[in-house]
Design an enzyme around this catalytic site. Structure first.
Site, PDB file in Angstrom:
ATOM      1  N   ALA A 101      45.676  82.927  25.957  1.00  0.00           N
ATOM      2  CA  ALA A 101      46.134  82.374  27.223  1.00  0.00           C
ATOM      3  C   ALA A 101      44.932  82.268  28.146  1.00  0.00           C
ATOM      4  O   ALA A 101      44.051  83.128  28.135  1.00  0.00           O
ATOM      5  CB  ALA A 101      47.201  83.264  27.840  1.00  0.00           C
ATOM      6  N   LYS A 132      44.367  89.270  35.115  1.00  0.00           N
ATOM      7  CA  LYS A 132      42.903  89.403  35.116  1.00  0.00           C
ATOM      8  C   LYS A 132      42.300  88.508  36.201  1.00  0.00           C
ATOM      9  O   LYS A 132      41.424  88.935  36.959  1.00  0.00           O
ATOM     10  CB  LYS A 132      42.326  89.042  33.751  1.00  0.00           C
ATOM     11  CG  LYS A 132      42.618  90.065  32.666  1.00  0.00           C
ATOM     12  CD  LYS A 132      42.135  89.575  31.306  1.00  0.00           C
ATOM     13  CE  LYS A 132      42.496  90.533  30.195  1.00  0.00           C
ATOM     14  NZ  LYS A 132      42.037  90.049  28.873  1.00  0.00           N
ATOM     15  N   ALA A 148      41.022  85.010  30.497  1.00  0.00           N
ATOM     16  CA  ALA A 148      41.687  84.735  29.222  1.00  0.00           C
ATOM     17  C   ALA A 148      42.159  86.034  28.591  1.00  0.00           C
ATOM     18  O   ALA A 148      41.633  87.113  28.886  1.00  0.00           O
ATOM     19  CB  ALA A 148      40.730  84.011  28.269  1.00  0.00           C
ATOM     20  N   ASP A 149      43.141  85.910  27.731  1.00  0.00           N
ATOM     21  CA  ASP A 149      43.620  87.047  26.957  1.00  0.00           C
ATOM     22  C   ASP A 149      43.994  86.546  25.565  1.00  0.00           C
ATOM     23  O   ASP A 149      44.700  85.546  25.441  1.00  0.00           O
ATOM     24  CB  ASP A 149      44.828  87.711  27.616  1.00  0.00           C
ATOM     25  CG  ASP A 149      45.161  89.032  26.951  1.00  0.00           C
ATOM     26  OD1 ASP A 149      44.364  89.974  27.105  1.00  0.00           O
ATOM     27  OD2 ASP A 149      46.193  89.114  26.265  1.00  0.00           O
ATOM     28  N   THR A 150      43.494  87.228  24.547  1.00  0.00           N
ATOM     29  CA  THR A 150      43.745  86.839  23.163  1.00  0.00           C
ATOM     30  C   THR A 150      44.551  87.924  22.462  1.00  0.00           C
ATOM     31  O   THR A 150      44.228  89.105  22.568  1.00  0.00           O
ATOM     32  CB  THR A 150      42.422  86.622  22.406  1.00  0.00           C
ATOM     33  OG1 THR A 150      41.667  85.604  23.079  1.00  0.00           O
ATOM     34  CG2 THR A 150      42.668  86.197  20.962  1.00  0.00           C
TER      35      THR A 150
END
Length: 185
Positions: free
Chosen positions: A104, A51, A67-69
């Site tokens: 992250a 991203k 971010a990635d959840t």
């Protein structure tokens, strides 16, 4: 240094605003596909990095924050539900169990790339099929990893958490602040 958030998430934006972190928004659009055998944390970190790199293509000087959840329960990685049936399956899997929420974060500058993650354990109370159906009917689960929003209606089924609450909402603010400070923001 100007910070650009590579996310359209209103929750991430609100968390940053509440923490007094100034930013601009330029959402990243990438395919979020897990590689077979990829560990959950590695998947989240790769997504955050991709991203940030996608937004970096059009912005050279700014710092990019992405971010990635994901949600991990009984070894299964849950992203955002694709439809009501998928949300139902996810909520049935979470009901009455503990799970991990992993976010992250990638901070990308002109001369550095810093990728880290935060994990929080969430304990879900049991949910009846009627409760699941009624919850899905609100629409709240549809754009959330694991098909629930801890800060919303789903809070009624959260027995306890161990770790960073803001991580479960979608952005571990303490981690982001430490990363920014370490890089001189």
């Amino acid at each position: 240094m100007r910070i650009v958030l590579a996310s359209a998430s209103p929750r991430r934006q609100e968390l940053l605003r509440n923490a007094g972190i100034e930013f601009a928004v330029q959402p990243a659009s990438i395919d979020e596909i897990r590689i077979t055998g990829e560990a959950a944390t590695d998947f989240a970190k790769r997504m955050a990095r991709e991203k940030a790199q996608a937004v970096r293509k059009s912005l050279r000087e700014e710092w990019i924050l992405a971010a990635d959840t994901i949600v991990v329960v009984v070894g299964e990685v849950l992203g955002k539900p694709t439809d009501d049936e998928d949300a139902t399956c996810m909520l049935r899997l979470l009901a009455g169990r503990e799970h991990q929420v992993i976010t992250a974060v990638c901070l990308l500058g002109a001369d550095f790339e810093d990728v880290r993650s935060e994990s929080t354990t969430v304990y879900f109370s049991p949910m009846s099929d009627a409760e699941i159906r009624d919850y899905i009917a609100t629409g709240e689960p549809m754009d959330k990893a694991g098909a629930y929003a801890i800060q919303g209606i789903a809070s009624r089924w959260i027995a306890k958490i161990e770790g960073d609450y803001s991580n479960v909402v979608g952005l571990p603010v303490d981690l982001v602040w430490r990363m920014l400070r370490e890089h001189g923001a």
